[in-house]
Scaffold this motif. Structure first.
Motif, mmCIF file in Angstrom:
data_model
loop_
_atom_site.group_PDB
_atom_site.id
_atom_site.type_symbol
_atom_site.label_atom_id
_atom_site.label_comp_id
_atom_site.label_asym_id
_atom_site.label_seq_id
_atom_site.Cartn_x
_atom_site.Cartn_y
_atom_site.Cartn_z
ATOM 1 N N GLU A 106 35.808 44.844 32.125
ATOM 2 C CA GLU A 106 36.986 45.163 32.624
ATOM 3 C C GLU A 106 37.811 46.096 31.747
ATOM 4 O O GLU A 106 38.567 46.985 31.718
ATOM 5 C CB GLU A 106 37.583 44.132 33.128
ATOM 6 C CG GLU A 106 38.938 44.277 33.748
ATOM 7 C CD GLU A 106 39.555 42.973 34.344
ATOM 8 O OE1 GLU A 106 40.969 42.947 34.741
ATOM 9 O OE2 GLU A 106 38.849 41.905 34.378
ATOM 10 N N ARG A 107 37.790 45.532 30.396
ATOM 11 C CA ARG A 107 38.286 46.137 29.301
ATOM 12 C C ARG A 107 38.167 47.479 28.990
ATOM 13 O O ARG A 107 39.123 48.430 28.630
ATOM 14 C CB ARG A 107 38.150 45.225 27.889
ATOM 15 C CG ARG A 107 38.822 45.878 26.785
ATOM 16 C CD ARG A 107 38.918 44.626 25.774
ATOM 17 N NE ARG A 107 37.574 44.322 25.284
ATOM 18 C CZ ARG A 107 36.819 45.036 24.521
ATOM 19 N NH1 ARG A 107 37.166 46.280 24.204
ATOM 20 N NH2 ARG A 107 35.386 44.444 24.101
ATOM 21 N N VAL A 108 37.030 48.035 29.233
ATOM 22 C CA VAL A 108 36.614 49.300 28.783
ATOM 23 C C VAL A 108 36.521 50.338 29.993
ATOM 24 O O VAL A 108 36.427 51.690 29.843
ATOM 25 C CB VAL A 108 35.436 49.357 28.091
ATOM 26 C CG1 VAL A 108 35.411 48.437 26.811
ATOM 27 C CG2 VAL A 108 34.083 49.157 28.773
ATOM 28 N N SER A 109 36.412 49.762 31.254
ATOM 29 C CA SER A 109 36.076 50.667 32.309
ATOM 30 C C SER A 109 37.263 51.671 32.600
ATOM 31 O O SER A 109 38.601 51.405 32.787
ATOM 32 C CB SER A 109 35.952 49.606 33.658
ATOM 33 O OG SER A 109 35.791 50.222 34.718
ATOM 34 N N GLY A 110 37.017 52.931 32.998
ATOM 35 C CA GLY A 110 37.734 53.648 33.324
ATOM 36 C C GLY A 110 38.505 54.767 32.263
ATOM 37 O O GLY A 110 39.033 55.582 32.543
#
Length: 477
Positions: free
Chosen positions: A358-362
């Protein structure tokens, strides 16, 4: 039967005198050692005895054949010789025209046969420099290759030489007025039911010859069967028996000590046990075994072709008997099960998805200068799928990566859309690893992304070529 509908009949191994246990042992060892086989087909007496494809590979997808292409160039020369358009003792300059070069004296002695046997007198290093300097934008390759110095008298010195194969392609085009594919189509591909063949060309429109041909695994088996049948197919003599004999005979020593690389024919390799083969980089193989009336076709991604040949001589050859055998249901069942289930497993699906996803997504990460010429990348996680976007001078590229399964997709590289099967996993709290298999090729990329704060360290390893990764440093923007 129409050409396009041709298929080999299938049969049990025992019917044609092959022990199913020998085929099973071959597949088992190739699989357990992970040497890199992708697709495999075994024929005897013109019938398919065994066939296997390691998922996610698909034998119905055409493959890059690399130097196996050379044996098809030789075949084109054979047709031209049979038709009286060419002779192996013709001088190259009598066909391609007089050219002024520093090596004129020896160049004037260069014959078609010297190209076929890789005995042009040019050295490996000089030819490799010339071949590697080619680009799609640069023309007049024929002149460039003829300008490579000839340091030995033609016919006396073997040096593996893709330029020689290219010159043969140019010669066939010159004497026939047709590109290789167009010339071979009615003589070879159509009679054998081979559809969809393609061949890469130089900027002048001459097919590369030494590489660049794309065919399916079964197409290789058909090619081998034609040579096993001494040029005869479906009751018709397509290629003369004399050419088959000459092309596959030993013409020159390679000076090597490796077991199945000691001599060379007309773009074919004589092997041990009376066999011969066409081969291409990283395990593209068409092996013909006249004494056993067998053909083996392999597409792969291996580091050493000799390793595959050794397994064939160790397991398959001893399993070929002279007469039909009683049915061995137990071993045949084992073989069938193995052929049906053989696969390369996706990366471990049991690894938990971490909070880092979630921290690196996107987010997009811009890279400092690197040898892969990548500007940036982003990674996005959604359920059991990871979508990766890459930016390079050619534009934007996408790869879909399955977490715990092989996701199928494609990637544009060098003006071609390559099919890709990719899987990934979180190997640690901040490390995401991927495996990208370019399933039309031998190549597999292993990618390890380590995320720290707003940085990413990416290690890219090509599984066949090197164990040393290329490292990229990226910063989140």
């Amino acid at each position: 039967m129409s050409h396009s509908s041709f298929v080999f009949p299938r049969c049990r191994p025992e019917t044609v005198g092959i022990l199913p246990s020998s085929v099973s042992a071959f597949l088992k060892e190739a699989d357990s050692r992970q040497i890199g086989l992708h697709c495999f087909m075994l024929l005897r007496y013109g019938q398919v005895v065994a066939e296997a494809q390691w998922a996610p590979y698909d034998s119905e997808i055409p493959r890059m054949l690399f130097s196996l292409s050379k044996s098809f160039v030789s075949t084109a020369v054979g047709f031209a010789v049979d038709e009286g358009l060419l002779a192996v003792d013709d001088l190259v300059l009598s066909i391609l025209g007089e050219r002024s070069t520093e090596s004129d004296d020896r160049l004037r002695l260069l014959r078609v046969e010297h190209l076929l046997t890789m005995s042009t007198g040019q050295t490996n290093m000089a030819v490799r420099r010339c071949w590697n300097s080619r680009t799609r934008e640069k023309g007049n390759w024929v002149q460039d290759f003829l300008d490579v110095p000839i340091e030995h008298e033609p016919g006396t010195h073997f040096a593996y030489n893709s330029c020689a194969s290219y010159l043969l392609s140019a010669i066939v085009q010159e004497v026939t007025g047709l590109h290789l594919l167009d010339y071979l189509a009615p003589r070879l591909f159509e009679p054998l039911g081979i559809e969809g063949a393609k061949w890469e060309s130089c900027p002048d429109g001459i097919h590369l010859g030494g590489s660049g041909l794309w065919l399916k695994t079964e197409h290789l088996a058909r090619f081998g069967q034609l040579y096993l049948q001494k040029g005869r197919w479906n009751g018709k003599q397509l290629l003369s028996e004399g050419w088959i004999r000459e092309a596959t005979s030993l013409h020159i020593s390679t000076g090597r000590k490796k077991r199945d690389y000691q001599g060379y024919g007309y773009h074919f390799w004589p092997c041990r046990h009376g066999a011969f083969r066409a081969d291409g980089a990283q395990g593209q193989l068409c092996i013909v075994m006249p004494d056993q009336e067998a053909v083996i076709a392999v597409t792969a991604g291996v580091k050493e072709i000799q390793e595959v040949l050794d397994l064939i001589w160790e397991h398959l050859l001893p399993g070929m008997q002279d007469n039909p055998l009683p049915h061995d249901d137990a071993h045949f069942s084992e073989l069938t099960s193995r052929m049906d289930s053989i696969a390369y497993a996706p990366l471990d699906s049991n690894r938990p998805v971490t909070s880092a996803a979630e921290r690196v997504s996107g987010y997009r990460y811009d890279f400092s200068a690197n040898e892969l010429h990548l500007y940036a990348a982003s990674i996005r996680f959604a359920g059991d799928t990871c979508e990766m976007t890459l930016w390079n001078p050619q534009g934007e590229h996408f790869v879909s990566c399955g977490i715990g399964y092989w996701a199928s997709g494609s990637m544009e590289l060098r003006d071609h859309s390559f099919a890709v099967a990719a899987s990934g996993m979180w190997s640690a709290a901040d490390i995401f690893e991927m495996e990208w298999r370019f399933i039309e090729t031998p190549y597999t990329l292993k990618i390890k992304c380590t995320f720290t704060d707003d940085l990413v360290d990416v290690q890219v390893t090509e599984a066949i070529k090197s164990d040393i990764p290329i490292r990229l440093q990226g910063r989140r923007i």
